[in-house]
Scaffold this motif. Sequence first.
Motif, PDB file in Angstrom:
ATOM      1  N   ILE B 132       1.110  -0.972   0.050  1.00 14.78           N
ATOM      2  CA  ILE B 132       0.243  -0.321   0.235  1.00 14.78           C
ATOM      3  C   ILE B 132       1.137   1.251  -0.086  1.00 14.78           C
ATOM      4  O   ILE B 132       1.440   1.301   1.398  1.00 14.78           O
ATOM      5  CB  ILE B 132      -0.763   0.073   1.402  1.00 14.78           C
ATOM      6  N   THR B 148      -6.474   6.332  -1.106  1.00 11.52           N
ATOM      7  CA  THR B 148      -5.048   6.124   0.817  1.00 11.52           C
ATOM      8  C   THR B 148      -4.107   7.292   0.886  1.00 11.52           C
ATOM      9  O   THR B 148      -3.869   7.938   0.375  1.00 11.52           O
ATOM     10  CB  THR B 148      -3.865   5.242   0.466  1.00 11.52           C
ATOM     11  N   SER B 151       1.016   5.833   5.068  1.00 10.35           N
ATOM     12  CA  SER B 151       0.471   4.167   5.010  1.00 10.35           C
ATOM     13  C   SER B 151       2.035   3.388   6.569  1.00 10.35           C
ATOM     14  O   SER B 151       2.865   3.802   5.994  1.00 10.35           O
ATOM     15  CB  SER B 151       0.511   3.831   3.676  1.00 10.35           C
ATOM     16  N   ILE B 256      -8.058  -2.202  -1.927  1.00 12.44           N
ATOM     17  CA  ILE B 256      -7.430  -1.282  -2.337  1.00 12.44           C
ATOM     18  C   ILE B 256      -6.586  -1.076  -3.960  1.00 12.44           C
ATOM     19  O   ILE B 256      -6.265  -2.528  -4.354  1.00 12.44           O
ATOM     20  CB  ILE B 256      -6.229  -1.200  -1.909  1.00 12.44           C
ATOM     21  N   LYS B 258      -4.323  -0.630  -6.799  1.00 13.98           N
ATOM     22  CA  LYS B 258      -2.665  -0.030  -7.067  1.00 13.98           C
ATOM     23  C   LYS B 258      -3.083   0.024  -8.526  1.00 13.98           C
ATOM     24  O   LYS B 258      -3.211  -1.338  -9.555  1.00 13.98           O
ATOM     25  CB  LYS B 258      -1.618  -1.488  -7.176  1.00 13.98           C
TER      26      LYS B 258
END
Lengths: 167, 274
Positions: B132, B148, B151, B256, B258
């Motif tokens: 992430i 996001t 992290s 999530i 990517k």
Amino acid sequence: MNKTLYLIVLFFFLIGLQVFVLNNILLFGFINPYLYIAFVFFFPLKENRYNLLFTSFLMGIAVDFFADTGGVHAFATVFIAYFRLFFIKVFFNKLEADYPFFKLKEEPFGKVFNYIITLTILHHFLLFAFSNFSFNNFSNVILNTLYSAIFTLVLFFSGSYIFTKDY
Amino acid sequence: MQQIVYFFQRYKYFLLFVCLELISLSLIFTNLNYQQSKFISSSNFLVGGLYEKISNTKDYLSLKEINETLVEENNQLRNLLDSQNKSGGFLITNDSALSNNKFTYINAKIINNNFNSAFNFLTIDAGENRGIESEMAVINGKGVIGITDQSSSKYARIQSILNKNTRINARLKNTNYFGTLSWNGEDYNVVQLIDIPRQAPVNVGDTIETGGKSTIFPEAIPIGYVSKIDEAQKSVDNEIYVTLFNDMSNLKYVYIIKNHDKKEILKLENINNE
């Protein structure tokens, strides 16, 4: 119990209560009580105010950590911690010599009520004004302040009624 | 000199007060600025760990509900699969085909959810250890959740769609009229679509989806449906109210996304700008 130990336990207890229980209440979808400011009310009154300011800052920061709000709680809590003395002078007419003997539960209920209400509303207003951070929705800020303050006050007075033996 | 000492003596508490308030204010400002708040956030080790423990125990209470949403999503995916390849509903697992995908999905669990302030963040239990990074899309079966933000090794913080700083490219379903999705901080079910062209044929009930004109969100992820239109078209930005498909107060499992081509696209766009 030892006074310092009592304060440390109270500090962590109030943070835990606030972060894990009270932040998840969301009555009607948006009303949360912010009972952790009870720490500022219970902190013993002294001439030296460094401890109060630092611990209330730490308290606010800890709640901020969990709620992802930057420094909003810290700001509001330090604010009421600083102006606590001023309001004690206003509502209770205390002099410096009276500080060591000052106890909230030995004061008349009416005065305590006014004092707690003032500080709570002040704290909640700063809290919501800064977490909103604009003049849009300002009516929301006022409403949130009122509802949350009522909730906090109900919890505070019922809590202190239940947990203090000689009330 | 004595005057200065006397001054500090007299105003020591006030000076400490001002100092602490300034620290808090600077924290507030850095938190509002995208991606600068490395210090105070729920994605750090201690807070994330505590939230995870609490979340693990709370999960048992909502297992039934979660199962139902998962079954529903599986059902949707099966239908989609059926409609795309006529051969029947089983997945083709071809590694070389997989590696050509532009997007990879990482699943995660939300361990902290905020939706009642003007700048909301969520915390998930996946971080750098699962790949992430900042500025990746976060969705679930029903639609968009956020982006996001930062992290740590095991946790990540998501800037919710319900954050006044969030801007997401969105369009009317099946058209190419696009606008920007933002939130005015009032109702956590309703977001605002602004800057959509006036000639766009918008009706109440129309579906709004992501436009694919950013490097973060893939195309055609559902967001919500149009619930109120500014009929008189008085406002400059042509604001449209969009009710979200997601109930933002009740989220658990998310994906999530990517984007493998992100770096390439950004590099290309930066060349154009210069």
